[in-house]
Design a protein around this motif. Sequence first.
Motif, PDB file in Angstrom:
ATOM      1  N   ILE A  22      62.305  -2.582  31.515  1.00  0.00           N
ATOM      2  CA  ILE A  22      62.160  -3.405  32.947  1.00  0.00           C
ATOM      3  C   ILE A  22      62.121  -4.941  32.516  1.00  0.00           C
ATOM      4  O   ILE A  22      61.408  -5.251  31.349  1.00  0.00           O
ATOM      5  N   SER A  23      62.484  -5.729  33.337  1.00  0.00           N
ATOM      6  CA  SER A  23      62.487  -7.396  33.247  1.00  0.00           C
ATOM      7  C   SER A  23      61.024  -7.994  32.623  1.00  0.00           C
ATOM      8  O   SER A  23      60.934  -8.730  31.700  1.00  0.00           O
ATOM      9  N   GLU A  24      60.308  -7.483  33.537  1.00  0.00           N
ATOM     10  CA  GLU A  24      58.697  -7.983  33.465  1.00  0.00           C
ATOM     11  C   GLU A  24      58.368  -7.726  31.823  1.00  0.00           C
ATOM     12  O   GLU A  24      57.763  -8.614  31.256  1.00  0.00           O
ATOM     13  N   VAL A  25      58.729  -6.281  31.196  1.00  0.00           N
ATOM     14  CA  VAL A  25      58.394  -6.114  29.993  1.00  0.00           C
ATOM     15  C   VAL A  25      59.076  -7.122  28.936  1.00  0.00           C
ATOM     16  O   VAL A  25      58.366  -7.389  27.771  1.00  0.00           O
ATOM     17  N   PHE A  26      60.482  -7.120  29.233  1.00  0.00           N
ATOM     18  CA  PHE A  26      61.138  -7.915  28.224  1.00  0.00           C
ATOM     19  C   PHE A  26      60.595  -9.177  28.313  1.00  0.00           C
ATOM     20  O   PHE A  26      60.449  -9.842  26.952  1.00  0.00           O
ATOM     21  N   PHE A  27      60.037 -10.162  29.330  1.00  0.00           N
ATOM     22  CA  PHE A  27      59.589 -11.434  29.229  1.00  0.00           C
ATOM     23  C   PHE A  27      58.266 -11.599  28.368  1.00  0.00           C
ATOM     24  O   PHE A  27      57.985 -12.429  27.857  1.00  0.00           O
ATOM     25  N   ALA A  28      57.664 -10.390  28.935  1.00  0.00           N
ATOM     26  CA  ALA A  28      56.453 -10.324  28.161  1.00  0.00           C
ATOM     27  C   ALA A  28      56.374 -10.304  26.498  1.00  0.00           C
ATOM     28  O   ALA A  28      55.471 -10.822  25.765  1.00  0.00           O
ATOM     29  N   ARG A  29      57.559  -9.777  26.000  1.00  0.00           N
ATOM     30  CA  ARG A  29      57.797  -9.597  24.736  1.00  0.00           C
ATOM     31  C   ARG A  29      58.711 -10.629  24.070  1.00  0.00           C
ATOM     32  O   ARG A  29      59.161 -10.556  23.053  1.00  0.00           O
ATOM     33  N   PHE A  30      58.985 -11.601  25.017  1.00  0.00           N
ATOM     34  CA  PHE A  30      60.186 -12.776  24.559  1.00  0.00           C
ATOM     35  C   PHE A  30      59.645 -13.050  23.209  1.00  0.00           C
ATOM     36  O   PHE A  30      60.835 -13.310  22.201  1.00  0.00           O
ATOM     37  N   LYS A  31      58.718 -13.748  22.959  1.00  0.00           N
ATOM     38  CA  LYS A  31      58.429 -14.498  21.819  1.00  0.00           C
ATOM     39  C   LYS A  31      58.309 -13.106  20.700  1.00  0.00           C
ATOM     40  O   LYS A  31      59.021 -13.593  19.580  1.00  0.00           O
ATOM     41  N   HIS A  32      57.829 -12.063  20.772  1.00  0.00           N
ATOM     42  CA  HIS A  32      57.892 -10.852  19.857  1.00  0.00           C
ATOM     43  C   HIS A  32      59.480 -10.713  19.395  1.00  0.00           C
ATOM     44  O   HIS A  32      59.820 -10.557  18.304  1.00  0.00           O
TER      45      HIS A  32
END
Length: 228
Positions: free
Chosen positions: A123-133
Amino acid sequence: MFTLNECMLDNILRNARPFGHHEDAMELNLGFGFIYYGLVRALRPKHIVVIGSGFGFSVVCLGLGLKDNKTGRLSFVDPSYSLLRNGPFKTVGGMAKWNDPRKVEEHFAGFGLETIVSHHRMISEVFFARFKHFDLPPIDVAFIDGNHSFRDARNDFINVLKHSKKNSYVFLHDSNIYVREMIRHAGVKRWLNVLRNNKELFDLIDFPFDSGVALVRVAQDNAWKYME
């Protein structure tokens, strides 16, 4: 050579299966797809993020712009929900097409995009939480077509803002689905009204044809700080 020859147009319309993009398959007309492609050719973005797609139409049109520019990458975010399995409050157009990484790569390879498109099955929420990773560059162009609730449209838009800069551009698909807006099953149009009331932060144009698509220019850095 440009990729958008007659064979490629037919391939897109048959296999990326647009729905609600003002397309006309009989005339090999991509409808809004030409806008997606043309914007990428004109702006030459380095990083595009697409949130949600049934069969990859927006991904392909934007990705082909990158291919013809000979630069840039596209992050495609979709958890591969299906209407039957996950229900109408999770997805309406989801076909669970993005479950198998090998088949996803083969699908985009059919358009010559296997080295340009990276799929993130989440989901997009997880993607953005991991963006830097993921070590991704800032977002130059985004296409939001995930869960169409007001809350999700708002959250996806604000998360894009947090990872972009002034003069980035954001598409929001399904800006013209009146019945779903009336019964509060969608909230894209209501979110666009919020953006219209912040003229110092955003420029906005809406194309109210078929399911509709809106294009928003971010006019200030850190615009998200004024929206939360």
